[in-house]
Design a protein around this motif. Structure first.
Motif, PDB file in Angstrom:
ATOM      1  N   TYR A   1       0.922  -1.235   0.094  1.00  0.00           N
ATOM      2  CA  TYR A   1      -0.075  -0.041   0.054  1.00  0.00           C
ATOM      3  C   TYR A   1       0.862   1.169   0.171  1.00  0.00           C
ATOM      4  CZ  TYR A   1      -3.090   3.756   1.312  1.00  0.00           C
ATOM      5  OH  TYR A   1      -3.541   4.898   1.544  1.00  0.00           O
ATOM      6  N   ILE A   2       1.870   1.240   0.832  1.00  0.00           N
ATOM      7  CA  ILE A   2       2.766   2.476   0.877  1.00  0.00           C
ATOM      8  C   ILE A   2       3.480   2.540  -0.334  1.00  0.00           C
ATOM      9  CG2 ILE A   2       4.693   3.347   2.022  1.00  0.00           C
ATOM     10  CD1 ILE A   2       3.819   1.730   4.519  1.00  0.00           C
ATOM     11  N   GLN A   3       3.931   1.606  -1.095  1.00  0.00           N
ATOM     12  CA  GLN A   3       4.553   1.723  -2.552  1.00  0.00           C
ATOM     13  C   GLN A   3       3.523   2.022  -3.487  1.00  0.00           C
ATOM     14  OE1 GLN A   3       5.348  -1.862  -4.707  1.00  0.00           O
ATOM     15  NE2 GLN A   3       7.240  -1.002  -5.533  1.00  0.00           N
ATOM     16  N   ARG A   4       2.399   1.720  -3.317  1.00  0.00           N
ATOM     17  CA  ARG A   4       1.371   2.304  -4.504  1.00  0.00           C
ATOM     18  C   ARG A   4       0.900   3.685  -4.226  1.00  0.00           C
ATOM     19  NH1 ARG A   4      -2.334  -1.176  -3.212  1.00  0.00           N
ATOM     20  NH2 ARG A   4      -4.085   0.201  -2.082  1.00  0.00           N
ATOM     21  N   MET A   5       0.903   4.486  -2.637  1.00  0.00           N
ATOM     22  CA  MET A   5       0.461   5.655  -2.642  1.00  0.00           C
ATOM     23  C   MET A   5       1.842   6.417  -2.526  1.00  0.00           C
ATOM     24  SD  MET A   5      -2.357   5.075  -2.815  1.00  0.00           S
ATOM     25  CE  MET A   5      -2.594   7.185  -2.766  1.00  0.00           C
ATOM     26  N   GLY A   6       2.923   6.078  -2.322  1.00  0.00           N
ATOM     27  CA  GLY A   6       4.224   6.656  -2.243  1.00  0.00           C
ATOM     28  C   GLY A   6       5.468   6.082  -2.969  1.00  0.00           C
ATOM     29  N   PRO A   7       5.392   5.903  -4.296  1.00  0.00           N
ATOM     30  CA  PRO A   7       6.434   5.048  -4.901  1.00  0.00           C
ATOM     31  C   PRO A   7       7.903   5.840  -4.866  1.00  0.00           C
ATOM     32  CG  PRO A   7       4.892   6.332  -6.519  1.00  0.00           C
ATOM     33  CD  PRO A   7       4.340   6.335  -5.329  1.00  0.00           C
ATOM     34  N   THR A   8       7.925   6.883  -4.719  1.00  0.00           N
ATOM     35  CA  THR A   8       9.221   7.671  -4.555  1.00  0.00           C
ATOM     36  C   THR A   8      10.144   7.457  -3.122  1.00  0.00           C
ATOM     37  OG1 THR A   8       8.372   9.634  -3.912  1.00  0.00           O
ATOM     38  CG2 THR A   8       8.593   9.399  -6.172  1.00  0.00           C
ATOM     39  N   LEU A   9       9.130   7.011  -2.256  1.00  0.00           N
ATOM     40  CA  LEU A   9       9.548   6.662  -0.775  1.00  0.00           C
ATOM     41  C   LEU A   9      10.099   5.415  -1.099  1.00  0.00           C
ATOM     42  CD1 LEU A   9       6.514   7.810   1.241  1.00  0.00           C
ATOM     43  CD2 LEU A   9       9.132   8.917   1.455  1.00  0.00           C
ATOM     44  N   CYS A  10       9.320   4.376  -1.659  1.00  0.00           N
ATOM     45  CA  CYS A  10       9.773   3.049  -1.682  1.00  0.00           C
ATOM     46  C   CYS A  10      11.225   3.051  -2.487  1.00  0.00           C
ATOM     47  CB  CYS A  10       8.953   2.003  -2.149  1.00  0.00           C
ATOM     48  SG  CYS A  10       7.489   1.955  -0.728  1.00  0.00           S
ATOM     49  N   ALA A  11      11.119   3.724  -3.621  1.00  0.00           N
ATOM     50  CA  ALA A  11      12.150   3.523  -4.553  1.00  0.00           C
ATOM     51  C   ALA A  11      13.433   3.897  -4.015  1.00  0.00           C
ATOM     52  CB  ALA A  11      11.991   4.617  -5.966  1.00  0.00           C
ATOM     53  N   ALA A  12      13.690   4.792  -2.907  1.00  0.00           N
ATOM     54  CA  ALA A  12      14.623   5.184  -2.246  1.00  0.00           C
ATOM     55  C   ALA A  12      15.080   4.383  -0.955  1.00  0.00           C
ATOM     56  CB  ALA A  12      14.629   6.700  -1.851  1.00  0.00           C
ATOM     57  N   CYS A  13      14.382   3.328  -0.972  1.00  0.00           N
ATOM     58  CA  CYS A  13      14.599   2.558   0.265  1.00  0.00           C
ATOM     59  C   CYS A  13      15.428   1.524   0.057  1.00  0.00           C
ATOM     60  CB  CYS A  13      13.134   2.148   0.920  1.00  0.00           C
ATOM     61  SG  CYS A  13      13.112   1.239   2.279  1.00  0.00           S
ATOM     62  N   ARG A  14      16.120   0.876   1.114  1.00  0.00           N
ATOM     63  CA  ARG A  14      16.733  -0.404   0.965  1.00  0.00           C
ATOM     64  C   ARG A  14      16.119  -1.618   1.055  1.00  0.00           C
ATOM     65  NH1 ARG A  14      19.452  -0.723   7.245  1.00  0.00           N
ATOM     66  NH2 ARG A  14      19.485  -2.902   6.771  1.00  0.00           N
ATOM     67  N   PHE A  15      14.886  -1.302   1.501  1.00  0.00           N
ATOM     68  CA  PHE A  15      13.885  -2.522   1.574  1.00  0.00           C
ATOM     69  C   PHE A  15      13.011  -2.736   0.464  1.00  0.00           C
ATOM     70  CE2 PHE A  15      14.953  -1.362   6.267  1.00  0.00           C
ATOM     71  CZ  PHE A  15      15.557  -2.886   6.484  1.00  0.00           C
ATOM     72  N   ASP A  16      12.464  -3.827   0.076  1.00  0.00           N
ATOM     73  CA  ASP A  16      11.793  -3.958  -1.279  1.00  0.00           C
ATOM     74  C   ASP A  16      10.311  -4.243  -0.934  1.00  0.00           C
ATOM     75  OD1 ASP A  16      10.621  -4.486  -3.760  1.00  0.00           O
ATOM     76  OD2 ASP A  16      12.174  -6.163  -4.491  1.00  0.00           O
TER      77      ASP A  16
END
Length: 518
Positions: free
Chosen positions: A437-452
């Protein structure tokens, strides 16, 4: 320029002189059109209390203290400019003691006030026989509307309250029907923001001499407070609050709805109004804001989905949680339905966790005392619920960390909706999710994260994924009969023992880290 002490002292009447009628204005009732201050200004004096006792109770965010104190001081100077006699009391005592000092020193027979919104302020004032408290009319709905809708014990549904409030106020209504044919357009407000449209530049509010004086006081006296006062940029007067509102309605509102739930790494506020702090101080009239939003829709300068979403947040959610809190205040003081016991992790105080969504949100809160509601709900509260953080401890953290957080609004949001700590008084299920859900609503946050968030196993998988399934397994018995939990629990049953063992292992690891055990 003279300091505030000297400037406000010029409007201080001598003991035994001045008007016979005096009104006490708490920090959250700074309405320019305050209902107790009608009539010729010289006939009604105004009393303010700036007490060191309140910040002594909690290490409030420095920007929250600067905002509150500067707003009170500016309001006092403005009332004096209009002709009101003003008594501004600096005290180490709580509000009832400070007002008793004022009454004794200046020979005041009585004072009047609207009932304070925050419960910790209200009871001590109610004990003062010489301080009649009038009903607080600074909200849109009165205290009678809620019990008439919910006369019996049981769950409280926002949608029922919201529809009734729309009918009563006439907001977004056409011949007794909701404008556009639907009451709630939330389904249209879940788009992901990918940089377009650009976020309009917001007005900035340079600190004047009064605010700089307050900032220096906060840094000196409350040096151990949460966050930083550097970069303070909140409106401290009603005039500046209206300037921020003007900008929102002209430039931002059209895009608010579609991206209401979106998060972005480099645009923390996106298209949110940032008006909540000014509304809760009293600088802005919530009903007037709703009418202004509706006017934009009627003039076809903002889409209905954006306007309805804005109105629902103020007329619906803000009003609703106030009533819920008043009804269940005693229960909320100790509510912990899921028996969560972990302390608030050090990550919430600024220690890096490695989770980009969490660390960026906490950075924003430390720097400004703010993040928008999805970061509060689906990052901060979601993670705390999955970990098993004590909802009362998390509520305390929110209360000190956010510039717009007051007891009546933050408690039902955190202990109720955010953590399901109230067992479902008005939220029919826990608001928890995996990293997807977090990736769907905040993809730029997840793109810069060490976790997938796409990984479901191993150390590189998003911690939200491990914690989500572990949470469902831990609380399976409680939610088995909840129809809104049937789909996630059905998915849980299909996971293999090997996968669940991996989730449990990594969840225990993150819980140990959250508790400070390495």
């Amino acid at each position: 320029m003279a300091g505030f002490y000297e400037r406000i002292g010029r409007h201080r009447p001598r003991p035994g002189r001045g008007p016979r009628r005096w009104v006490f204005l708490p920090y959250d009732q700074l309405r320019p059109d305050h209902p107790l201050l009608e009539g010729p200004p010289h006939e009604t004096g105004v009393v303010y209390v700036e007490t060191a006792a309140k910040p002594a109770r909690r290490p409030y965010h420095k920007q929250k203290l600067v905002l509150l104190l500067s707003a009170m001081r500016h309001d006092a100077l403005e009332r004096a400019r209009r002709g009101h006699p003003v008594l501004y009391r600096f005290s180490e005592r709580w509000y009832d003691g400070a007002l008793d000092e004022v009454r004794s020193e200046f020979g005041l027979e009585t004072l009047e006030a609207l009932a304070p919104a925050e419960a910790e302020v209200r009871p001590p004032l109610q004990s003062l026989a010489w301080l009649p408290l009038h009903p607080n009319t600074l909200f849109i709905t009165d205290t009678d509307c809620y019990p008439s809708l919910f006369p019996k014990p049981g769950s409280r549904l926002l949608e029922r309250f919201y529809r009734a409030a729309r009918k009563t106020t006439g907001l977004l209504m056409d011949d007794g029907r909701p404008a556009g044919g639907e009451w709630n357009l939330d389904k249209e407000n879940r788009q992901t923001w990918r940089g377009d449209p650009p976020v309009p530049k917001r007005p900035s509010f340079e600190m004047d001499a009064v605010t700089r004086e307050v900032r220096d006081l906060v840094e000196e006296r409350y040096a151990n407070g949460f966050g930083t006062s550097a970069g303070f940029d909140w409106p401290v007067t009603a005039e500046d609050a209206h300037r921020l509102a003007d900008h929102f309605f002209a430039e931002v509102l059209p895009h608010f709805g579609p991206f209401e739930d979106a998060m972005a790494d480099d645009e923390p506020a996106l298209f949110h109004s940032l008006l909540s702090a000014s509304i809760n101080l009293g600088h802005l009239d919530p009903l007037d804001l709703c009418r202004r939003a509706e006017a934009r829709y009627r003039k076809e300068s903002a889409p209905l989905a954006s306007v309805e979403g804005f109105v629902r947040q103020i007329l619906g959610w803000r009003e609703f949680v106030r009533h819920v809190y008043e009804e269940h205040r005693a229960e909320y003081a100790e509510a912990n339905a899921l028996r969560a016991t972990l302390p608030v992790p050090a990550w919430y105080w600024g220690e890096p966790s490695g989770m980009r969504c969490l660390d960026r949100t906490v950075e924003q809160v430390l720097a400004t005392g703010h993040s928008h509601h999805i970061a509060r709900l689906m990052v901060l509260s979601n993670l705390a619920t999955l970990l098993g953080v004590d909802p009362q401890a998390l509520n305390h953290w929110f209360w000190i960390a956010y510039v717009d957080a007051y007891e009546w609004v933050v408690t039902p949001n955190v202990v109720g909706m955010g953590t399901f700590g109230d067992g479902g008084i008005f939220a029919t299920k826990p608001y928890v999710s995996s990293g997807k859900y977090i990736q769907r609503m905040g993809p730029t946050l997840c793109a810069a994260c060490r976790f997938d968030p796409k990984r479901s196993e191993g150390e590189k998988a998003c911690p939200f994924n491990h914690l989500y399934w572990d949470f469902l397994a831990r609380n399976r018995a409680r939610f088995e009969k909840n129809p809104r939990m049937s789909i996630p629990l059905s998915s849980l049953r299909r996971l293999s023992k090997t996968v669940m063992d991996d989730h449990h292992h990594h969840a225990r690891t993150w819980q140990a880290r959250a508790a400070g055990r390495r």
